[in-house]
Design an enzyme around this catalytic site. Sequence first.
Site, short mmCIF file in Angstrom:
data_model
loop_
_atom_site.label_atom_id
_atom_site.label_comp_id
_atom_site.label_asym_id
_atom_site.label_seq_id
_atom_site.Cartn_x
_atom_site.Cartn_y
_atom_site.Cartn_z
CB CYS A 34 -28.78 3.47 63.39
SG CYS A 34 -30.45 3.88 64.11
CB CYS A 66 -32.75 7.79 63.46
SG CYS A 66 -32.85 5.85 64.12
#
Length: 142
Positions: free
Chosen positions: A48, A50
């Site tokens: 992902c 993040c």
Amino acid sequence: MPYNPALVAPMRDEMTDMGARELTTVADVDAALGDQKGTMLVFVNSVCGCAAGNARPALRTALQHGVKPQQVVTVFAGQDLEATARARQYFADYQPSSPSIALLRDGEVVHFVHRHQIEGRPPQAVAADLTGAFDRHFGAAV
């Protein structure tokens, strides 16, 4: 179904370049976490944004701190499915989250960072939280 290994290779390399040992099997996880002594950071890696923009850069910065864990290990959610599931059993009191960071001392979780504590925050802020936890839980006075 796991992610394509070619897709995650750069994300794996980023972790090993900063000194993390990959745990890719249940046996690897049990060997590392089963009778763990000393201090350890377990990073649940992820594809992902993040993880790429916040968690891994924060971890790289935090590992430059004077106080840090004796061992850094990583499992890859979405790639090493069984290893990740097994690692999460060692910190089962915490909701599964990718990415996430568990700090252990003598096999006990002393600090846990969930995705929601990483997502949307600058890496410097996440790194500051980690180094504060390193000082509290891994410092000489502990």
